[in-house]
Enzyme design. Structure first.
Site, PDB file in Angstrom:
ATOM      1  CD  GLU A  41      -8.551   0.703   2.132  1.00 56.53           C
ATOM      2  OE1 GLU A  41      -7.441   0.960   2.634  1.00 56.53           O
ATOM      3  OE2 GLU A  41      -9.340  -0.116   2.617  1.00 56.53           O
ATOM      4  CD  GLN A  67      -2.932  -1.136   2.305  1.00 59.56           C
ATOM      5  OE1 GLN A  67      -2.635  -1.780   3.303  1.00 59.56           O
ATOM      6  NE2 GLN A  67      -4.043  -0.441   2.219  1.00 59.56           N
ATOM      7  CD  GLU A  74      -4.720  -2.696   9.749  1.00 59.50           C
ATOM      8  OE1 GLU A  74      -5.778  -2.355   9.189  1.00 59.50           O
ATOM      9  OE2 GLU A  74      -3.914  -3.498   9.254  1.00 59.50           O
ATOM     10  CG  ASN A 130      -3.110  -7.427   7.963  1.00 58.97           C
ATOM     11  OD1 ASN A 130      -3.214  -6.826   9.034  1.00 58.97           O
ATOM     12  ND2 ASN A 130      -3.898  -7.190   6.927  1.00 58.97           N
ATOM     13  CD  GLU A 131      -7.313  -6.906   8.427  1.00 55.42           C
ATOM     14  OE1 GLU A 131      -7.675  -6.892   7.245  1.00 55.42           O
ATOM     15  OE2 GLU A 131      -7.500  -5.948   9.194  1.00 55.42           O
ATOM     16  CE1 TYR A 173      -9.064  -1.573  10.389  1.00 53.90           C
ATOM     17  CE2 TYR A 173      -9.384   0.729   9.836  1.00 53.90           C
ATOM     18  CZ  TYR A 173      -8.602  -0.403   9.827  1.00 53.90           C
ATOM     19  OH  TYR A 173      -7.361  -0.359   9.252  1.00 53.90           O
ATOM     20  CD1 TRP A 187      -5.709   2.166   7.334  1.00 56.83           C
ATOM     21  CD2 TRP A 187      -3.945   0.842   7.782  1.00 56.83           C
ATOM     22  NE1 TRP A 187      -5.164   1.764   6.135  1.00 56.83           N
ATOM     23  CE2 TRP A 187      -4.097   0.962   6.385  1.00 56.83           C
ATOM     24  CE3 TRP A 187      -2.895   0.078   8.309  1.00 56.83           C
ATOM     25  CZ2 TRP A 187      -3.231   0.311   5.501  1.00 56.83           C
ATOM     26  CZ3 TRP A 187      -2.056  -0.552   7.423  1.00 56.83           C
ATOM     27  CH2 TRP A 187      -2.221  -0.439   6.038  1.00 56.83           C
TER      28      TRP A 187
HETATM   29  C1  GBH Z   1      -7.498  -3.377   6.989  1.00 55.78           C
HETATM   30  O1  GBH Z   1      -8.452  -4.236   6.513  1.00 55.78           O
HETATM   31  C2  GBH Z   1      -6.265  -3.717   6.223  1.00 55.78           C
HETATM   32  O2  GBH Z   1      -5.361  -4.466   7.008  1.00 55.78           O
HETATM   33  C3  GBH Z   1      -5.606  -2.536   5.609  1.00 55.78           C
HETATM   34  O3  GBH Z   1      -4.676  -2.981   4.680  1.00 55.78           O
HETATM   35  C4  GBH Z   1      -6.656  -1.628   5.027  1.00 55.78           C
HETATM   36  O4  GBH Z   1      -6.086  -0.578   4.316  1.00 55.78           O
HETATM   37  C5  GBH Z   1      -7.473  -1.088   6.162  1.00 55.78           C
HETATM   38  O5  GBH Z   1      -8.019  -2.111   6.929  1.00 55.78           O
HETATM   39  C6  GBH Z   1      -8.604  -0.171   5.755  1.00 55.78           C
HETATM   40  O6  GBH Z   1      -9.575  -0.848   5.044  1.00 55.78           O
HETATM   41  O7  GBH Z   1     -18.459  -5.439   5.372  1.00 55.78           O
HETATM   42  O8  GBH Z   1     -18.620  -6.816   3.431  1.00 55.78           O
HETATM   43  O9  GBH Z   1     -18.043  -4.481   3.194  1.00 55.78           O
HETATM   44  C7  GBH Z   1      -9.724  -4.069   6.911  1.00 55.78           C
HETATM   45  C8  GBH Z   1     -10.403  -5.118   6.113  1.00 55.78           C
HETATM   46  C9  GBH Z   1     -12.041  -4.469   4.641  1.00 55.78           C
HETATM   47  C10 GBH Z   1     -12.384  -6.062   6.391  1.00 55.78           C
HETATM   48  C11 GBH Z   1     -13.473  -4.317   4.461  1.00 55.78           C
HETATM   49  C12 GBH Z   1     -13.830  -5.897   6.262  1.00 55.78           C
HETATM   50  C13 GBH Z   1     -15.578  -5.178   4.934  1.00 55.78           C
HETATM   51  C14 GBH Z   1     -16.311  -6.142   4.100  1.00 55.78           C
HETATM   52  N1  GBH Z   1     -11.745  -4.862   5.994  1.00 55.78           N
HETATM   53  N2  GBH Z   1     -14.170  -5.499   4.923  1.00 55.78           N
HETATM   54  S1  GBH Z   1     -17.962  -5.702   4.023  1.00 55.78           S
END
Ligand code: GBH
Length: 493
Positions: free
Chosen positions: A442, A26, A385, A175-176, A307, A435
């Site tokens: 993104e 990123q 994060e 990560n995740e 988040y 974050w």
């Molecule tokens: C993090 O992921 C990442 O580690 C990071 O790289 C990223 O930039 C940051 O967050 C911001 O997004 O509810 O069906 O729409 C967070 C990953 C992405 C997981 C969105 C949940 C929602 C799916 N998230 N996702 S939905």
């Protein structure tokens, strides 16, 4: 100061750490420099608009140019008192083909990054894998779909641990895995074309990820790394929409098929939640008892990317209709999500359209942290994060985004007050990582969705940075509620 009188019992423990985070693909750019091999995200972003990877054809080719600007970046975060910088190492820089060949230039680069952190009194926190799989391993055996990846990941971990073992403050293997195993699908699944049905792929990936993590964890322990080792789970706080028992069950399934998928094996019993076991029983092998004991206890702290919060409710057509229908959007957890509560009020201010999942739902932060503490009983919890992307309309003017930056400031303050509340109630939260260090790529949303604590002008090839007001806000709260009762007796600030 009203905040101080209102909350005089709040303070951060003396050893609490706060920092900011990024991830290699990123921010780094320099994708063809100094011997880096391609990762799957180079492939995904270069597919262009055809499959909406990515919006406006953004790529990480230049990114934030952090590969060259890291000294300036570390100096800038240190200037605001940042204690920890969490970043990821690019596997395909260290091992351009994912295995065998080691690239000394890349090792020397991360030597510099880590030494620069130390020079500025910023503790480095390193993630080994933030989604940028070397393409060669995807082509060779389908990446995380195959357990062949376990040995390759552990060898990569060995190279990194051996080189930087005593200089890194906190280690995160993955990560995740929830995201890299089940989101961001290729048109044919998140993996190279395969005959394995799409609904089975996430769980095969997850199994490899868990074993890779556990083996890397034990390797790290055997090498006597100084810092704690964990991996990053992710997900929002899950609130039942109503007090019906159907909604309570939907919430439980949502936990099981998200956090529980990875946290139960590591923090509870070396195995998956029973709902997930039942669902995967026809296509996923059981862990051996040896693997179960490797998994159980393979993390020194609970690292969660947390988040936001969501309401959950049971499917309208009933659970049976969902469970038998693999094309149902919420299959297999069979839990629907909502951002509107039972009486019509909204869970919180929504992020920009690029982050439909994200709201300022910070009221639930203390309950969220208590839930993690009570459910997985870790010795400590780190928020690895959290952050907020500001609506497009506001980003159109620089002053709104940089000088006012109101939604993001509100988010950080309210969130940290939730953390302080949880700490005051006895939940062992040891650190928070925001974050992100700068606006960045993104993923499939490209550069349009901005999570940065610093603004970046992407139309200028020099990628100049400017602090946003939220960075000052985030730094300020640690001074206001510093350890040893300064905030309470009013001597700080
Ligand atoms: C993090 O992921 C990442 O580690 C990071 O790289 C990223 O930039 C940051 O967050 C911001 O997004 O509810 O069906 O729409 C967070 C990953 C992405 C997981 C969105 C949940 C929602 C799916 N998230 N996702 S939905």
């Amino acid at each position: 100061n009203p905040a101080m009188t209102k909350n005089s019992s709040w303070s951060f423990p003396a050893d609490f750490w706060w920092g900011v985070a990024s991830a290699a693909y990123q921010v780094e750019g320099a994708v063809k420099d100094e011997g880096r091999g391609p990762s799957i995200w180079d492939v995904l972003t270069h597919r262009g608009g055809a499959v909406d990877y990515t919006i406006a054809n953004d790529t990480g080719d230049i990114g934030d140019n952090h590969y060259y600007l890291y000294k300036q970046d570390i100096a800038r975060i240190a200037a605001l008192g940042t204690q920890v910088y969490s970043f990821s190492i690019s596997w395909s820089r260290i091992m351009p083909f994912g295995r065998d060949l080691i690239n000394e230039q890349a090792l020397a680069h991360y030597d510099d990054v880590i030494n620069t952190c130390i020079q500025y009194n910023v503790t480095p926190a390193v993630t080994l894998y933030h989604w940028d799989l070397p393409v060669y391993l995807m082509n060779l055996y389908g990446g995380w779909l195959s357990e062949s990846i376990v040995d390759d990941f552990v060898e990569y971990a060995r190279v990194v641990f051996s080189r930087y073992g005593n200089q890194v403050g906190y280690w995160f293997t993955l990560n995740e895995p929830i995201v890299f195993c089940s989101e961001y699908p290729y048109p044919d699944g998140f993996f190279k074309k395969t005959s394995i049905p799409a609904h089975q792929q996430p769980y095969l990936c997850g199994q490899s990820a868990l074993l890779a993590h556990a083996k890397a964890y034990h390797l790290g322990k055997s090498l006597n790394l100084t810092g704690p080792i964990s991996f990053k789970t992710n997900g929002g706080y899950k609130i039942p929409l109503t007090d019906s028992s159907a909604d309570a069950l939907a919430v439980q399934r949502a936990w099981d098929f998200n956090e529980g998928w990875f946290a139960n094996p590591v923090f509870i019993n070396g195995d998956y939640p029973s709902t997930l076991k039942a669902y995967t029983s026809t296509f996923l092998r059981n862990f051996t008892s040896e693997e179960q004991s490797l998994l159980k206890g393979s993390a020194d702290l609970f690292a969660h990317d947390a988040y936001t919060s969501q309401f959950f409710f049971a499917p309208d057509a009933g659970i049976d209709a969902c469970i038998t229908n693999s094309s149902h959007p919420h299959y297999p957890s069979c839990a629907n999500t909502s951002y509107t509560g039972p009486t019509g009020w909204n869970i919180g201010y929504a992020a920009d359209p690029g982050s439909p999942w994200l709201h300022i739902a910070t009221d639930w932060v203390p309950a969220f942290l208590r839930y993690i503490h009570d459910t997985w009983k870790p010795s400590s919890i780190a928020i690895t994060e959290f952050g907020f992307s500001v609506p497009f309309e506001q980003m159109k003017t620089l002053s709104a985004d940089i000088q006012s930056d109101l939604p993001r400031r509100v988010y950080y303050r309210a969130y940290m007050e939730g953390v302080l509340t949880a700490i005051a109630e006895g939940v062992p939260v040891v650190g928070t990582l925001a974050w992100s260090i700068v606006d960045n790529l993104e993923w499939s949303e490209g550069f349009g969705v901005r999570f940065g604590l610093q603004y970046v002008n992407f139309s200028d090839p020099a990628r100049p940075r400017r602090y946003k007001a939220s960075f000052f806000e985030y730094a300020s709260i640690f001074k206001e509620y510093a350890a040893t009762g300064h905030a309470a007796n009013g001597t700080m600030r």
